[in-house]
Design an enzyme around this catalytic site. Sequence first.
Site, PDB file in Angstrom:
ATOM      1  N   GLN A 269      24.349  38.171  45.360  1.00 44.33           N
ATOM      2  CA  GLN A 269      24.419  39.489  44.751  1.00 44.33           C
ATOM      3  C   GLN A 269      24.297  39.392  43.230  1.00 44.33           C
ATOM      4  OE1 GLN A 269      28.160  40.798  46.333  1.00 44.33           O
ATOM      5  NE2 GLN A 269      29.234  39.028  45.570  1.00 44.33           N
ATOM      6  N   HIS A 300      45.249  47.560  40.935  1.00 45.25           N
ATOM      7  CA  HIS A 300      45.803  46.394  41.625  1.00 45.25           C
ATOM      8  C   HIS A 300      47.322  46.457  41.751  1.00 45.25           C
ATOM      9  CE1 HIS A 300      41.760  44.834  40.615  1.00 45.25           C
ATOM     10  NE2 HIS A 300      41.907  44.192  41.751  1.00 45.25           N
ATOM     11  N   ASP A 322      37.753  38.279  42.089  1.00 43.42           N
ATOM     12  CA  ASP A 322      37.944  38.454  40.646  1.00 43.42           C
ATOM     13  C   ASP A 322      39.292  37.942  40.176  1.00 43.42           C
ATOM     14  OD1 ASP A 322      39.798  40.522  41.405  1.00 43.42           O
ATOM     15  OD2 ASP A 322      38.087  41.866  41.612  1.00 43.42           O
ATOM     16  N   GLU A 342      36.848  34.820  49.712  1.00 42.66           N
ATOM     17  CA  GLU A 342      35.782  35.462  48.931  1.00 42.66           C
ATOM     18  C   GLU A 342      34.426  35.008  49.463  1.00 42.66           C
ATOM     19  OE1 GLU A 342      33.334  37.379  46.744  1.00 42.66           O
ATOM     20  OE2 GLU A 342      35.468  37.791  46.437  1.00 42.66           O
ATOM     21  N   ASP A 376      32.788  34.754  54.758  1.00 47.40           N
ATOM     22  CA  ASP A 376      32.870  36.157  55.132  1.00 47.40           C
ATOM     23  C   ASP A 376      34.244  36.418  55.728  1.00 47.40           C
ATOM     24  OD1 ASP A 376      31.544  38.832  56.000  1.00 47.40           O
ATOM     25  OD2 ASP A 376      32.365  38.004  57.860  1.00 47.40           O
ATOM     26  N   ASP A 413      41.224  43.724  49.944  1.00 48.86           N
ATOM     27  CA  ASP A 413      40.616  44.209  48.697  1.00 48.86           C
ATOM     28  C   ASP A 413      39.105  44.052  48.834  1.00 48.86           C
ATOM     29  OD1 ASP A 413      40.184  45.069  46.142  1.00 48.86           O
ATOM     30  OD2 ASP A 413      40.819  43.219  45.178  1.00 48.86           O
TER      31      ASP A 413
END
Length: 571
Positions: A269, A300, A322, A342, A376, A413
């Site tokens: 991405q 958050h 992040d 992630e 994933d 998230d």
Amino acid sequence: MPPKRVTRLPVRPSTVRYPVLVVVFVCAACGLVYELELVALASYLIGDSVTQASVVLSVMVFAMGVGSLLAKRLRCRAAVGFGLVECGLALIGGCSALVLYAAFAWLGEARYVLVAFSLAIGVLIGAEIPLLMSLIQRAESARSARLSGAREKDSAADPAGTVADLFAADYVGALVGGLAFPFLLLPWLGQLTGALVTGAVNAVAGGGLVLWLFRRDLTCRSRALLIGANVAVLAVLATATVLVDDFEDAARRAVYGDDVRVAVRTDLQDVVVTGERGSPPDLFVNGRLRAGGADAARYHESLVHPAMNGPHARVLILGGGDGLAAREVLRHAGVRSVTVVEVDPGVARLARTHPELTALNGHALRDPRVRIAFADSFRWLRETATTAPAPGADGHGSRGEGPRERYDVVISDLPDPGISAGAKLYSEEFYGLAARVLADDGRLVVHAGSAAASPRTYWTVDSTLRAAGFATRPYSAHGSGAYLASGPDRADRSGGADTGAAGDGGAADWGYLLAAAGTYPPELALPAGTPPLRSLTAGSLVTGVRAVERTRDERAAPPPPSTLVHPRYGG
């Protein structure tokens, strides 16, 4: 009808079919690259990949039928007609990504441009096969003229075999183009340069066939027209390829503003960091706001701290590359381990190395208690849940042993549920897997999009959690950039449904669902010993509950849950 006059070909008529089939193969590969490029770029710019794929493919297939009908008018001049069709297809298809991105960047609207390109490319692709069929028949006529016997003439003309050869080459070319786009063009050249290079290949193949093999069918004017058109198209494509980096920088500034600090393309991405120097940066992933510096604490804190009300020694964060959710988790005493799942290593790498992002996340991803799994989330949960002890019918864990730990808190998230690519991460099956890795008294918190802007989507997440065996506590928080998280659409969303989401006129909202397995929902409160927070208070939690309840339609039945085979988001 094709002309009955037979002119001499530069090669033996019996060998004409093979170069024509090679060009069919190349043009089919280029055509499918154009289709996939439009689908991929539209999904990135507009969102909802299922809708964009449906629009592009259905419009293009319809246009191919129109193109086949229009090609009948060019059969009498098939050579020059095919040359002009390929020239136009190379120009339109090659520049389609540039124009689509420019429309999104400077006009803020790309849907109509997407439909226009789908129509134009489909019409030109649909005209290819009829014209090529005419050219092959032209060669077969020349071959028949050289044969003396009637039986030999009949064997030379084989329309059924010709059609079969054409479609075989077309389908094989489509296969090669479909595989080349994700595995070669996209990672090596990117969407913009890949489309331009494909257009150049298309122009060389189509123009070369006509100007070499069927040049004697062209008048001097037609030959000059084709040569000039192909040279002009190749010049345009070459110039655009040289300037594509400057164009992308200008378009990126039009989308994100002049304060673009970092722009990288990972294997999965696009990641962009923006913001003025000295101010908290904004992190965009595929055009969607992943972390807004001004609102990062508000979002958050509301996501993490209510879920920490209870045991929280072992925490699982799905998404969150992040590091901002991990930052809030690590502020609580008693946290022994944090697992972050992630999908994109590039996001986590940037969050660990970019100075301003590391300052924003407090170097959370470098904490020894944090472990990052690059996978994933759905696949990771499935693999983990099959080895973790499953909860029994009474809600307690079974006695079966598993090599992987179970978690006191699971924090989801993840991308907004309204995005088709993320629908499986908000499905009943996904939450069923999450339940298997939760400890007996564990809690799951889910970011479920904007309750004010998309109430049906939000309450569908609630229904899906309940169908998976969870009891839920809905609540929300508001922030100035909340609406940007749902997608890259640059249309003004400051009014309408967003207005007054949390009693703060014009502010947008984030919707959350705190859940626990069983029939009793968890308590919505801040845990004892909560560290000092910048925005979240017990009073704002109460306000958030009231705000989200106002979006519930008490007169209507709850929406049905979303599953893998029947996703129900986007409404």
